[in-house]
Scaffold this motif. Structure first.
Motif, PDB file in Angstrom:
ATOM      1  N   GLY A 279      -7.280   8.735  -2.154  1.00  0.00           N
ATOM      2  CA  GLY A 279      -6.814   7.599  -1.377  1.00  0.00           C
ATOM      3  C   GLY A 279      -6.219   7.945  -0.044  1.00  0.00           C
ATOM      4  O   GLY A 279      -5.237   7.319   0.376  1.00  0.00           O
ATOM      5  N   ASN A 280      -6.821   8.872   0.649  1.00  0.00           N
ATOM      6  CA  ASN A 280      -6.337   9.243   1.978  1.00  0.00           C
ATOM      7  C   ASN A 280      -6.996   8.321   3.009  1.00  0.00           C
ATOM      8  O   ASN A 280      -7.893   8.699   3.746  1.00  0.00           O
ATOM      9  CB  ASN A 280      -6.658  10.710   2.277  1.00  0.00           C
ATOM     10  N   CYS A 281      -6.539   7.067   3.021  1.00  0.00           N
ATOM     11  CA  CYS A 281      -7.145   6.069   3.899  1.00  0.00           C
ATOM     12  C   CYS A 281      -6.166   4.916   4.081  1.00  0.00           C
ATOM     13  O   CYS A 281      -5.108   4.874   3.455  1.00  0.00           O
ATOM     14  CB  CYS A 281      -8.458   5.554   3.303  1.00  0.00           C
ATOM     15  N   GLY A 282      -6.538   3.970   4.919  1.00  0.00           N
ATOM     16  CA  GLY A 282      -5.733   2.777   5.110  1.00  0.00           C
ATOM     17  C   GLY A 282      -5.992   1.744   4.023  1.00  0.00           C
ATOM     18  O   GLY A 282      -6.997   1.814   3.308  1.00  0.00           O
ATOM     19  N   ARG A 283      -5.108   0.774   3.913  1.00  0.00           N
ATOM     20  CA  ARG A 283      -5.204  -0.200   2.831  1.00  0.00           C
ATOM     21  C   ARG A 283      -6.463  -1.060   2.909  1.00  0.00           C
ATOM     22  O   ARG A 283      -6.959  -1.542   1.887  1.00  0.00           O
ATOM     23  CB  ARG A 283      -3.978  -1.098   2.818  1.00  0.00           C
TER      24      ARG A 283
ATOM     25  N   LEU B 186     -16.531   3.271   0.915  1.00  0.00           N
ATOM     26  CA  LEU B 186     -16.392   4.360   1.870  1.00  0.00           C
ATOM     27  C   LEU B 186     -15.853   5.648   1.279  1.00  0.00           C
ATOM     28  O   LEU B 186     -16.089   6.734   1.819  1.00  0.00           O
ATOM     29  CB  LEU B 186     -15.465   3.916   3.020  1.00  0.00           C
ATOM     30  N   HIS B 187     -15.134   5.548   0.139  1.00  0.00           N
ATOM     31  CA  HIS B 187     -14.429   6.726  -0.361  1.00  0.00           C
ATOM     32  C   HIS B 187     -14.774   6.964  -1.832  1.00  0.00           C
ATOM     33  O   HIS B 187     -14.325   6.236  -2.720  1.00  0.00           O
ATOM     34  CB  HIS B 187     -12.916   6.551  -0.195  1.00  0.00           C
TER      35      HIS B 187
ATOM     36  N   GLU C  60      -9.388  -0.089   3.465  1.00  0.00           N
ATOM     37  CA  GLU C  60     -10.579   0.661   3.044  1.00  0.00           C
ATOM     38  C   GLU C  60     -10.573   0.994   1.562  1.00  0.00           C
ATOM     39  O   GLU C  60     -11.492   1.636   1.060  1.00  0.00           O
ATOM     40  CB  GLU C  60     -10.687   1.966   3.850  1.00  0.00           C
ATOM     41  N   VAL C  61      -9.551   0.535   0.838  1.00  0.00           N
ATOM     42  CA  VAL C  61      -9.427   0.885  -0.577  1.00  0.00           C
ATOM     43  C   VAL C  61     -10.555   0.277  -1.402  1.00  0.00           C
ATOM     44  O   VAL C  61     -11.172   0.952  -2.233  1.00  0.00           O
ATOM     45  CB  VAL C  61      -8.056   0.437  -1.127  1.00  0.00           C
TER      46      VAL C  61
ATOM     47  N   ASN D 159      -2.622   5.381  -3.213  1.00  0.00           N
ATOM     48  CA  ASN D 159      -2.338   5.966  -1.908  1.00  0.00           C
ATOM     49  C   ASN D 159      -2.122   7.462  -2.090  1.00  0.00           C
ATOM     50  O   ASN D 159      -1.339   7.891  -2.946  1.00  0.00           O
ATOM     51  CB  ASN D 159      -1.087   5.308  -1.320  1.00  0.00           C
TER      52      ASN D 159
ATOM     53  N   TRP E  53       0.836  -1.199   0.000  1.00  0.00           N
ATOM     54  CA  TRP E  53       0.000   0.000   0.000  1.00  0.00           C
ATOM     55  C   TRP E  53       0.878   1.259   0.000  1.00  0.00           C
ATOM     56  O   TRP E  53       0.537   2.266  -0.630  1.00  0.00           O
ATOM     57  CB  TRP E  53      -0.931  -0.008   1.205  1.00  0.00           C
TER      58      TRP E  53
END
Length: 337
Positions: free
Chosen positions: A42-46, A53-54, A48-49, A33, A27
């Motif tokens: 992609g301002n999230c953790g792996r 949610l995004h 949540e990809v 990312n 990630w």
């Protein structure tokens, strides 16, 4: 160009759109990312990809899928897999359904339609709520092929989509392929580690990997392909009940001993029977057939040669069929004449 070259050689391509991030290192270097792109996506953790949610990531996913689906729409030798091994790394079922919807929506305005595959599990799992847009259920390391029987009633294609972690010997993956296809599986994809950048012809023998691969293995798998294509296989289904008795043995140190064996039958009853025996080196099968005239051929799975032939009139009921001597496995083709 890749799909076009494959088409000229009658090779089917599985186009896999996404893959989970198995660890933080993957990630950390991925373009999705936010640390690696100027778009702030992609301002999230792996984990949540591949979720809903995004929106920024969903828009990128959708744009990529639409582009890819449109680019290869003209070809008839391709199918799409949503995501490789989604059961690792937080890939959500509702996200996979969302991607399947984008594929279908995109092709609605295009000339051709393609099958969609979903990777379900390593080994086996019963699919309880199949997505109606998915035609192929992919399993990795599906040996023994119990997942075929578990999901056969769904009337979808069941695939052994990745092999390995059993050793390097060709026999392991030859027998896995035969066992899976005669069990009623529709796709067998054998990973081949003999292909490397310096050896694009698949001749590298010094690989250190969790799987196998060689020219000899590919030649043996071609025998399986030719065998099953010798039937009207779409009309056939698992019928292990055709074998009503018999013995399969292995000679160990000169003394016969019971071997660990499996015997499977794929059949269109009364017309065609594909029988596969794995294990042992001598076999006598009690086969239940309706009345008729038949041609039976024992096939050497290593060479593809006919190792034994029998033409017979049958009044119905059980017939004893004895295999010629073999090593590891043997196939039997029975056709009504």
């Amino acid at each position: 160009d890749f799909v076009s070259q494959a088409s000229r050689r009658n090779i089917v391509v599985e186009f896999v759109f996404f893959c989970p991030f198995y660890d933080e290192k993957l990630w950390a270097i991925n373009p999705m990312n936010a640390a690696n792109n100027v778009n702030g996506v992609g301002n999230c953790g792996r984990s949540e990809v591949y979720t809903l949610l995004h929106k920024d990531l969903l828009d990128v996913h959708a744009a990529f899928v639409r582009k890819a689906v449109s680019a290869v729409n003209e070809f008839d030798n391709i199918y799409f897999e949503i995501c490789n091994e989604p059961y690792f790394g937080g890939v959500r079922e509702d996200w996979q359904s969302h991607i399947a919807g984008i594929i279908v929506e995109t092709e609605t305005g295009l000339p051709n339609r393609h099958l969609i595959a979903q990777n379900i599990a390593n080994g086996r799992r019963k699919v309880d709520k199949p997505d109606p847009r998915v035609s192929i259920f992919n399993f990795h390391y599906a040996t023994p092929p119990d997942t075929v029987a578990e999901n056969y009633g769904l009337n979808r294609i069941i695939a052994d989509d990745e092999t390995g972690f059993r050793g390097k010997e060709d026999s392991l993956y030859r027998t896995e392929g035969w066992d899976f296809i005669i069990a009623g599986g529709g796709i067998y994809s054998s990973l081949d580690y003999s292909f490397t950048p310096p050896h694009p012809d698949g001749t590298f023998a010094g690989y250190k990997s969790p799987g196998g691969g060689s020219r000899e293995l590919r030649r043996q798998l071609r025998i399986l392909k030719d065998f099953i294509h010798g039937f009207d296989f779409v009309r056939m289904a698992p019928h292990n009940d055709v074998i009503v008795g018999g013995t399969v043995r292995a000679s160990l140190g000169g003394a016969p001993a019971q071997a660990k064996v499996t015997t499977r039958v794929l059949a269109e009853p009364g017309k065609a029977y594909a029988v596969y025996v794995s294990g042992g080196n001598t076999a006598e099968l009690a086969v239940k057939l309706p009345a008729g005239r038949y041609l039976a051929e024992w096939i050497d799975t290593r060479t593809g040669k006919v190792a034994g032939t029998d033409q017979f009139e049958h009044t119905g009921g059980t017939r004893s069929m004895t295999a010629p001597p073999y090593s590891e496995d043997i196939a039997l083709r029975i056709l009504a004449r």
